[in-house]
Design a protein around this motif. Structure first.
Motif, PDB file in Angstrom:
ATOM      1  N   GLY A 106      42.263  32.354  48.147  1.00  0.00           N
ATOM      2  CA  GLY A 106      41.560  33.639  48.207  1.00  0.00           C
ATOM      3  C   GLY A 106      41.342  34.261  46.847  1.00  0.00           C
ATOM      4  O   GLY A 106      41.801  33.763  45.823  1.00  0.00           O
ATOM      5  N   HIS A 107      40.617  35.376  46.887  1.00  0.00           N
ATOM      6  CA  HIS A 107      40.210  36.067  45.650  1.00  0.00           C
ATOM      7  C   HIS A 107      41.334  36.968  45.150  1.00  0.00           C
ATOM      8  O   HIS A 107      41.265  38.189  45.261  1.00  0.00           O
ATOM      9  CB  HIS A 107      38.960  36.903  45.921  1.00  0.00           C
ATOM     10  N   ILE A 108      42.308  36.366  44.536  1.00  0.00           N
ATOM     11  CA  ILE A 108      43.474  37.137  44.113  1.00  0.00           C
ATOM     12  C   ILE A 108      43.231  37.864  42.780  1.00  0.00           C
ATOM     13  O   ILE A 108      43.681  38.991  42.585  1.00  0.00           O
ATOM     14  CB  ILE A 108      44.735  36.216  44.020  1.00  0.00           C
ATOM     15  N   SER A 135      43.797  41.836  42.390  1.00  0.00           N
ATOM     16  CA  SER A 135      44.960  42.358  41.666  1.00  0.00           C
ATOM     17  C   SER A 135      44.579  43.338  40.566  1.00  0.00           C
ATOM     18  O   SER A 135      45.318  44.277  40.278  1.00  0.00           O
ATOM     19  CB  SER A 135      45.740  41.205  41.041  1.00  0.00           C
ATOM     20  N   SER A 136      43.414  43.118  39.962  1.00  0.00           N
ATOM     21  CA  SER A 136      43.069  43.976  38.823  1.00  0.00           C
ATOM     22  C   SER A 136      42.789  45.413  39.244  1.00  0.00           C
ATOM     23  O   SER A 136      42.856  46.316  38.415  1.00  0.00           O
ATOM     24  CB  SER A 136      41.898  43.377  38.032  1.00  0.00           C
ATOM     25  N   ILE A 137      42.466  45.648  40.506  1.00  0.00           N
ATOM     26  CA  ILE A 137      42.104  47.023  40.906  1.00  0.00           C
ATOM     27  C   ILE A 137      43.129  47.672  41.840  1.00  0.00           C
ATOM     28  O   ILE A 137      42.872  48.738  42.400  1.00  0.00           O
ATOM     29  CB  ILE A 137      40.720  47.069  41.603  1.00  0.00           C
ATOM     30  N   ILE A 163      43.534  43.603  33.838  1.00  0.00           N
ATOM     31  CA  ILE A 163      43.908  42.196  33.668  1.00  0.00           C
ATOM     32  C   ILE A 163      43.665  41.483  34.979  1.00  0.00           C
ATOM     33  O   ILE A 163      44.204  41.891  36.022  1.00  0.00           O
ATOM     34  CB  ILE A 163      45.388  42.074  33.251  1.00  0.00           C
ATOM     35  N   LYS A 164      42.825  40.467  34.918  1.00  0.00           N
ATOM     36  CA  LYS A 164      42.547  39.706  36.142  1.00  0.00           C
ATOM     37  C   LYS A 164      43.828  38.994  36.578  1.00  0.00           C
ATOM     38  O   LYS A 164      44.518  38.400  35.771  1.00  0.00           O
ATOM     39  CB  LYS A 164      41.419  38.698  35.894  1.00  0.00           C
ATOM     40  N   GLY A 165      44.155  39.092  37.854  1.00  0.00           N
ATOM     41  CA  GLY A 165      45.377  38.467  38.351  1.00  0.00           C
ATOM     42  C   GLY A 165      46.625  39.251  37.972  1.00  0.00           C
ATOM     43  O   GLY A 165      47.736  38.708  37.996  1.00  0.00           O
ATOM     44  N   LYS A 166      46.453  40.533  37.653  1.00  0.00           N
ATOM     45  CA  LYS A 166      47.567  41.374  37.200  1.00  0.00           C
ATOM     46  C   LYS A 166      48.773  41.273  38.152  1.00  0.00           C
ATOM     47  O   LYS A 166      48.623  41.388  39.375  1.00  0.00           O
ATOM     48  CB  LYS A 166      47.103  42.833  37.126  1.00  0.00           C
ATOM     49  N   CYS A 196      48.799  33.387  37.523  1.00  0.00           N
ATOM     50  CA  CYS A 196      47.392  33.453  37.115  1.00  0.00           C
ATOM     51  C   CYS A 196      47.017  34.702  36.325  1.00  0.00           C
ATOM     52  O   CYS A 196      45.844  34.927  36.063  1.00  0.00           O
ATOM     53  CB  CYS A 196      46.498  33.320  38.336  1.00  0.00           C
ATOM     54  N   GLU A 197      47.960  35.519  35.922  1.00  0.00           N
ATOM     55  CA  GLU A 197      47.630  36.739  35.200  1.00  0.00           C
ATOM     56  C   GLU A 197      46.848  36.406  33.930  1.00  0.00           C
ATOM     57  O   GLU A 197      47.273  35.582  33.126  1.00  0.00           O
ATOM     58  CB  GLU A 197      48.911  37.498  34.840  1.00  0.00           C
ATOM     59  N   GLY A 198      45.683  37.034  33.810  1.00  0.00           N
ATOM     60  CA  GLY A 198      44.897  36.871  32.599  1.00  0.00           C
ATOM     61  C   GLY A 198      44.199  35.533  32.471  1.00  0.00           C
ATOM     62  O   GLY A 198      43.769  35.151  31.383  1.00  0.00           O
TER      63      GLY A 198
END
Lengths: 273, 319
Positions: A30-32, A36-38, A239-242, A247-249
């Protein structure tokens, strides 16, 4: 909900992030990243700043929140469930055959979703329509459109912003989730869409650039936007995947295959079952 | 003759918008910089707060309309047919269709009626595109009386709708007493030799063709069809069964148009009768006046006569 302090909002955001991860991990993919970033922003809106009521989700005077980056629906669904729009256990059905919770935010299936989005660039136009409706009917509600930085490569985003700026929609806030990544890599490498501030100012928006994971800054800025006399833009540096070790960042966090082992590494036990 | 026939179709459209907006507070009008062509400036004068000119940005116009509809408004969005449909097709499919928003999309100057605007402005595919959107109602009145009688029914219908309009004066088909139901096709000429089904600008040509055919001893029944979707299967099937041959006439591509739908309907119902079609081949438009374009694209009264003769001859050969 207004009594929520910054520290309780952070705790709530942590819980929602866990719910979101578990919801995606249950399905396995899924679109994690963009969810996570929002999470902090959604938490601040739904738990403190927005005039909404989970028991009256169609109230004509409610604030409108349109997740134009509709692929971040798991983040929105987790927030809505946490806020009491529907049973948290429903999150475990994300993307399962016949589910009420499809991968992209769906207004016909999910209580609390103000507009369906997923084909990028479209939600923001609907949000502008909602803001115009408020002015036509002299209603006091505020409309927020949450747009991805990658999504902003769609020309329609700028058509919508142009109309909002041109009509001085003071009751409209565009929120750019500037996580700087998209499916194919860094946004700056794929097709440069920044700078946002100067572009948005040129489109007649009052702009605020903040750390999208700083709850205090988010709350303060939403407050300013709701009082503004001109259209407003919040550029969230995120940060994408925060919050996810795996997968963070990393741009490949846009959509991630989740194994039970990966889930166990991220969370100590689920919060939904 | 109805006084409505002295008006242009755009005037009848805007007069109806204004008339019903006095009672129906849901109605709002959106334009993409063609207010002065479509004539909605009169609506803007009457209801300035309910008029939104989105500028030359049709995709956004459709999305804004969908957002307004989600708040209970009844938006009418207009542009020329190609810009009201293919230009913003994904927005129509997702933000209007998929979300079930009650948005009325008005496309003017269909097919060859774009005339001197030429190939860039000619949509021969808009009916095919719009009928593909689930639950979308697709309508094309053939004259001003038809539009006038359809308008209150359009307001009552709570589904998204595509309305294909001419802008200028239209040859009169109906008088003030005509009964026009949104979901029923009308038999405008009776006959038993064969059926001619026509829509939009093809209706008056079909009526003229039926008169020419009468002189040759062929009594053509002419059905004026204003709603492509949902198709009035009952009227079409009855006429085809009763007359035994059919010609379908449309100001649209043959591929994916009304003729294709009628052919499928007949086959599915075992009505295996001779059929011919008058419509536009696999080509783009070009600049020209209506009469010239009708001639080079084979949409004239004479084209209908010839196709009717072919169908009738095949019918006689089969007996």
């Amino acid at each position: 909900m207004e009594s929520n302090t910054i520290s309780t909002l952070y705790k709530q955001a942590d819980l929602i992030r866990k719910m979101c991860i578990e919801c995606i991990a249950t399905f396995g993919v899924g679109h994690i990243g963009g969810s996570s970033s929002i999470i902090e922003f959604l938490t601040a809106l739904y738990f403190k700043m927005a005039n909404i009521d989970p028991n009256d989700p169609k109230n004509p005077d409610r604030d409108r929140i349109v997740l134009s980056k509709g692929h971040a629906a798991p983040g929105l669904y987790a927030t809505l469930a946490a806020r009491g729009y529907f049973d948290k256990k429903l999150l475990l059905t994300l993307n399962q055959n016949g589910t009420q919770l499809p991968s992209h935010a769906d207004m016909l299936k999910v209580s609390g979703v103000d507009f369906t989005a997923g084909s990028l660039g479209q939600g923001i136009s609907a949000a502008v329509g909602m803001a115009i409706n408020a002015i036509m009917d002299r209603r006091k509600y505020h409309t927020f459109a949450i747009v991805g930085d990658g999504e902003s490569q769609e020309g329609q985003v700028w058509e919508a912003l142009m109309l909002a700026g041109s009509r001085h929609l003071h009751n409209f806030t565009v929120v750019i989730d500037n996580n700087k990544m998209q499916i194919d890599g860094m946004t700056a490498d794929v097709c440069k869409v920044e700078p946002f501030e100067s572009k948005l100012r040129a489109f007649r928006f009052k702009t605020y650039t903040i750390d999208g994971h700083d709850m205090e800054a988010i709350v303060d800025t939403i407050e300013k936007c709701k009082r503004s006399r001109m259209p407003t833009a919040i550029i969230l540096n995120t940060i994408k995947g925060k919050g996810l070790k795996c997968c963070e960042g990393h741009y490949k966090s846009h959509s991630v295959n989740f194994t039970p082992e990966m889930f166990a590494a991220e969370c100590t036990g689920g919060v939904l079952k | 003759m109805s006084e409505l026939h002295n008006k242009e179709m755009r005037q009848v459209y805007v007069d109806n918008l204004i008339k019903y907006s006095k009672l129906d507070r849901r109605i709002v009008v959106l334009e993409a910089d063609l207010m002065n062509c479509i004539g909605t400036g009169k609506f803007k004068e009457a209801f300035p707060r309910r008029f939104i000119n989105c500028g030359i940005a049709e995709s956004n116009m459709i999305g804004v309309a969908a957002g307004l509809a989600s708040c209970g408004k009844l938006p009418f969005c207009s542009s020329f047919t190609p810009f009201a449909t293919r230009r913003c097709y994904d927005q129509i499919a997702v933000s209007v269709g998929y979300t079930k928003q009650n948005v009325k999309i008005v496309g003017t100057d269909p097919g060859i009626m774009a005339q001197v605007n030429g190939g860039t402005h000619m949509s021969f595919e808009d009916v095919a595109l719009m009928t593909q959107v689930p639950d979308m109602i697709v309508v094309e009145p053939c004259d001003c009386v038809c539009l006038d009688k359809l308008f209150p029914q359009i307001l009552k219908c709570d589904k998204p709708m595509y309305i294909r309009l001419q802008r200028k004066k239209t040859p009169p088909i109906y008088d003030d007493n005509a009964k026009i139901d949104l979901f029923k096709a009308n038999t405008v000429v009776d006959g038993d030799s064969l059926t001619i089904i026509a829509c939009g600008i093809m209706v008056h040509r079909a009526i003229a063709a039926s008169m020419a055919l009468k002189n040759q001893g062929i009594n053509a029944r002419v059905i004026a069809l204003h709603t492509y979707k949902p198709l009035d299967s009952e009227t079409i099937l009855n006429a085809c069964r009763e007359t035994g041959a059919v010609v379908v006439c449309e100001n649209h591509h043959l591929i994916g148009g009304l003729g294709s739908e009628v052919a499928a309907l007949l086959m599915q119902n075992d009505v295996l009768i001779p059929m011919t079609r008058v419509g536009i081949g696999d080509r783009y438009g070009e600049v020209g006046k209506e009469a010239y374009l009708a001639e080079i694209m084979h949409l004239t009264e004479q084209d209908i006569v010839e196709k009717a003769q072919q169908a009738y001859k095949r019918k006689l050969a089969n007996i």
